[in-house]
Write a protein that holds these residues in place. Structure first.
Motif, short mmCIF file in Angstrom:
data_model
loop_
_atom_site.label_atom_id
_atom_site.label_comp_id
_atom_site.label_asym_id
_atom_site.label_seq_id
_atom_site.Cartn_x
_atom_site.Cartn_y
_atom_site.Cartn_z
N PRO A 39 0.83 -1.20 0.00
CA PRO A 39 0.00 0.00 0.00
C PRO A 39 0.87 1.26 0.00
N ASP A 40 0.52 2.20 -0.84
CA ASP A 40 1.25 3.47 -0.91
C ASP A 40 0.75 4.34 0.24
N LEU A 41 1.21 4.01 1.45
CA LEU A 41 0.65 4.59 2.67
C LEU A 41 0.72 6.10 2.71
N ASP A 42 1.78 6.66 2.18
CA ASP A 42 1.99 8.10 2.33
C ASP A 42 1.17 8.94 1.37
N ARG A 43 0.44 8.28 0.44
CA ARG A 43 -0.36 9.05 -0.52
C ARG A 43 -1.79 8.57 -0.63
N THR A 44 -2.15 7.49 0.07
CA THR A 44 -3.49 6.96 -0.10
C THR A 44 -4.53 7.78 0.65
N ASP A 45 -5.76 7.72 0.15
CA ASP A 45 -6.89 8.41 0.79
C ASP A 45 -7.77 7.45 1.59
N HIS A 46 -7.58 6.15 1.34
CA HIS A 46 -8.46 5.17 1.99
C HIS A 46 -7.68 3.87 2.15
N LEU A 47 -7.59 3.37 3.37
CA LEU A 47 -6.87 2.13 3.63
C LEU A 47 -7.80 1.14 4.31
N LEU A 48 -7.94 -0.02 3.68
CA LEU A 48 -8.72 -1.12 4.26
C LEU A 48 -7.73 -2.20 4.69
N ARG A 80 -4.72 13.92 7.04
CA ARG A 80 -4.92 14.60 5.75
C ARG A 80 -6.32 14.35 5.19
N GLY A 81 -7.22 13.83 6.02
CA GLY A 81 -8.61 13.65 5.62
C GLY A 81 -8.95 12.30 5.06
N GLY A 82 -8.01 11.36 5.13
CA GLY A 82 -8.27 10.01 4.64
C GLY A 82 -9.04 9.17 5.64
N ARG A 83 -9.33 7.94 5.25
CA ARG A 83 -10.14 7.05 6.08
C ARG A 83 -9.45 5.70 6.19
N ILE A 84 -9.53 5.09 7.38
CA ILE A 84 -8.96 3.77 7.64
C ILE A 84 -10.04 2.88 8.23
#
Length: 744
Positions: A157-166, A195-199
């Motif tokens: 996973p491109d952790l430093d640029r993703t907006d949503h991580l499942l 940064r407004g993303g979701r996990i």
């Protein structure tokens, strides 16, 4: 006082460390290396304890030979002659197939373990090869092989640029990542939300990772493939697919997903249908998204199918090989094929159960079968490198009894532990800080392109052998060349193979040279360093070992970039969305929908200050949450009438364990950590906090059908009240059993 810098060799996070040593070369402090461009000063409790780990007084310093129940110190020459005699006798009487080799997890963290594993396997001339790969990660390799034609095409996973991580079945806040090297994983998770993303975390336990997420979803162990297929079904049903890469089998995949509707899988998974639909919609609608899974699903039923479906979801949502999605690391070294391309498995099968080979090895779950079952090819000798099989393998007690029956066993290991005490010879490698370090495999799965080399912090002592020489001499003995053969011959062979390929690679620095001419360009203080220098020069950045030495804090090689076409190994050059090899498992998964769920199942548990079985002897890492207790939901405690201890019984074992009620675990699920069971150990601290061997409960007759991986999670068990056994509480722990040594 002096300061040294090196990469932490304990787990998969490749954190940089700053180590302070006094004039006696004793470590006085360990901190994170603030100048490391990847880890940026982060350090966990394990890394901070590296000095105590390295200086553990219970580490073996000299070779050991056992006669009966007595151990004695030996010289290196005497020990290697004993190995030669033991192996040669077995080969002469029973043939080469009667010898097996096992490579434990730490071999993936040392240069000697990586560079000499292949030569040792080839020298033995046997197909009885095993490793920790079929304990925790072979399903990922097989699924990548089937889908991408390359078993090492592992996207991260491109952790430093993703907006949503499942996150499914992984706990990187405690494991620090696995097949996904990311220093300060917790900090990177917090940054996603900042940064407004979701996990979202899907797990039978509300883990520390779940505490950092926006949402946690309970799921029944072993049903992850059902949940993921229902999400795939939803993407097709609602026309939410966006495929950006070239694929084959999209229509067949749609047909495979048809029966797995959210309503159909809800009861089996314990996840409401509406939640499944929402998870799929959120994944598809996010600007960028990544699905990540690891050990929890690899070590459960349908492990390979689950790993495949994770990559299917990433592909169908347009997030495969895309910034912010999942991408393939470009390592600094030459990428040597690990297994055949296009991928194939089952090139040979185990003698007793007919289990298929994958990546050149057989499932460790059948090793005891091969030792116990008489007949031609019965395993009668074992070379065990950095592995504590009795605690880490399925049905460990049975395997321990099988080890007791071997004609000969040699271990490369720094400890007298639950496995090595059954050996005839133990060959201890140097301390970690006496060895050069480069994470050859872990740097292929970093979330940012990066490289770092660590020279030895401390010199070898007089008469001490390097890990490379120990492994090289084993190679020569295994090949029948004897204990007195020159170990440098092994280095020259490996270098010759690397450089022989290099002179034929267009544009390589060795193109058109003679091997000897190319060899003269290399520099290094040991065989592994010369091999690393060759691989760096042949790598995509054209680096050299000398350049890495000039950058002791590591080199940032930039963010991940799309490179799917470089790693694909399928015959068609396309991503296979419906490999025919998965058909049987998909059919079996369909049958699983109607099968009744066991009333109680067992899963494992990550612990922040633990790592398999080998950190329990470090005082600074004991206590607190690092205990061997049974996590069980309070409702189950009340229903079963439990008090302080419980008896947990499976198809293979029976344990009495302390009860720790927690509402963080799903009802109907209990959890024990992996790697404990040190009662009677020769390791002083570990013997005071022994715990129980959870793998006494793991059924070695059950494996993932496609990869042969052991199934540790989701094992059916019964739980009942039990009195506290005498001498097992913290105040009355069994005392250390003295090591019976007759000094040489």
């Amino acid at each position: 006082m002096r300061t040294a810098h090196r990469t932490c060799p304990v787990c998969d996070a490749v954190c940089g460390l700053r180590i302070e040593l006094d004039d006696d070369d004793r470590v006085t402090g360990v901190r994170g290396d603030a100048d490391d461009p990847f880890s940026k000063g982060y350090v966990c409790p394990k890394g901070a304890s590296l000095g105590r780990i390295d200086e553990d007084p219970d580490r073996l310093r000299t070779p050991m030979i056992r006669t009966g129940d007595q151990w004695r110190e030996a010289t290196w020459d005497e020990a290697f002659r004993a190995v030669e005699k033991g192996l040669a006798g077995v080969v002469e009487d029973h043939g080469r197939q009667s010898v097996a080799a096992y490579f434990g997890n730490p071999t993936f963290h040392t240069m000697g373990g990586i560079f000499y594993r292949g030569p040792l396997s080839q020298s033995l001339g046997t197909t009885n090869l095993y490793s920790a790969g079929t304990i925790d990660q072979m399903p990922k390799h097989v699924s990548c092989g089937l889908m991408f034609g390359n078993a090492m095409a592992i996207s991260v996973p491109d952790l430093d640029r993703t907006d949503h991580l499942l996150v499914i079945g992984a706990n990187p806040a405690e494991s620090h990542g696995s097949l996904c090297a990311a220093p300060d994983f917790p900090g990177r998770l917090k940054a996603i939300r900042a940064r407004g993303g979701r996990i979202v975390v899907v797990d039978p336990r509300r883990t520390r990772t779940a505490d950092l997420a926006d949402e946690h979803v309970f799921v029944r162990p072993g049903t992850d493939a059902l949940l993921l297929f229902a999400m795939v079904h939803t993407l097709f049903a609602e026309d939410l697919t966006t495929v950006h890469v070239e694929t084959e089998g999209l229509g067949e995949l749609r047909e495979h997903a048809a029966p797995f509707t959210p309503d159909a899988v809800s009861a089996a998974t314990g996840v409401p249908a509406a939640t499944i639909v929402r998870l799929a919609r959120e994944l598809a609608s996010a600007p960028t998204a990544a699905v990540y899974t690891r050990v929890g699903t690899s070590t459960a039923d349908f492990g390979t199918l689950t790993q495949y479906l994770v990559d299917v979801l990433n592909t169908l949502t347009g997030n495969l090989d895309r910034p912010g999605g999942v991408m393939f690391t470009r390592p600094a070294t030459l990428e040597v094929p690990w297994g055949p391309r296009p991928f194939t498995s089952g090139r040979w099968h185990s003698r007793v159960r007919g289990l298929p080979e994958a990546l050149g090895e057989l499932p460790v779950a059948t090793l005891a079968d091969e030792m116990e079952t008489p007949g031609e090819g019965q395993v009668r000798a074992l070379i065990c490198v950095a592995g504590n099989l009795v605690l880490s393998a399925p049905n460990g007690p049975r395997l321990g009894r099988a080890l007791d029956g071997l004609d000969f066993m040699v271990c490369v290991d720094p400890y007298l532990n639950e496995t090595t005490r059954r050996a005839h010879v133990i060959l201890p490698p140097p301390r970690m800080m006496q060895m050069p370090h480069y994470d050859l495999l872990l740097l292929t799965v970093t979330v940012r392109n990066y490289t770092r080399f660590s020279p030895p912090v401390l010199p070898l002592e007089p008469g001490q052998l390097s890990e490379a020489e120990i492994m090289a001499r084993l190679c020569l003995i295994a090949a029948g060349q004897g204990a007195d053969a020159d170990p440098a011959a092994v280095d020259e062979t490996v270098l010759g193979e690397l450089l022989g390929a290099g002179v034929q690679i267009p544009g390589s620095p060795f193109e058109g040279m003679e091997v000897a001419e190319a060899r003269a360009l290399l520099d290094g203080d040991s065989g592994p360093e010369l091999m690393l220098d060759a691989m760096l020069r042949l790598g995509p950045y054209g680096l050299s070992l000398a350049e890495l030495r000039e950058h002791p804090h590591g080199i940032d090689l930039g963010p991940l970039e799309p490179r799917l076409k470089e790693v694909l190994g399928t015959e068609s050059g396309l991503v296979r969305l419906a490999p025919a090899e998965l058909g049987g498992e998909i059919g079996r998964l369909n049958e699983r929908l109607a099968a009744p769920a066991p009333p109680m199942v067992l899963i494992g548990r990550r612990q922040l200050r633990s790592n398999n079985s080998w950190l329990h002897n470090i005082p600074s890492l004991t206590g607190g949450s690092n205990r061997c207790t049974l996590h069980i939901h309070p409702d189950d405690v009340a229903r079963l009438g439990l008090d302080t201890h419980a008896r947990i019984v499976s198809a293979t074992g029976d344990l009495v364990v302390p009860v720790e009620p927690v509402d963080r675990i799903m009802p109907g699920v209990v959890s024990l950590p992996h790697g404990w069971g040190h009662a009677g150990s020769a390791q002083r601290t570990a013997s005071l906090h022994p715990g129980v061997n959870a793998n006494a409960l793991t059924d070695d007759s059950v494996t993932d059908a496609l990869s042969g991986n052991a199934v540790f999670n989701g094992a059916p068990v019964t739980v009942a009240p039990a009195p506290a056994p005498a001498g097992t509480d913290e105040t009355a722990a069994p005392q250390r059993v003295p090591l019976p040594v007759v000094t040489a």
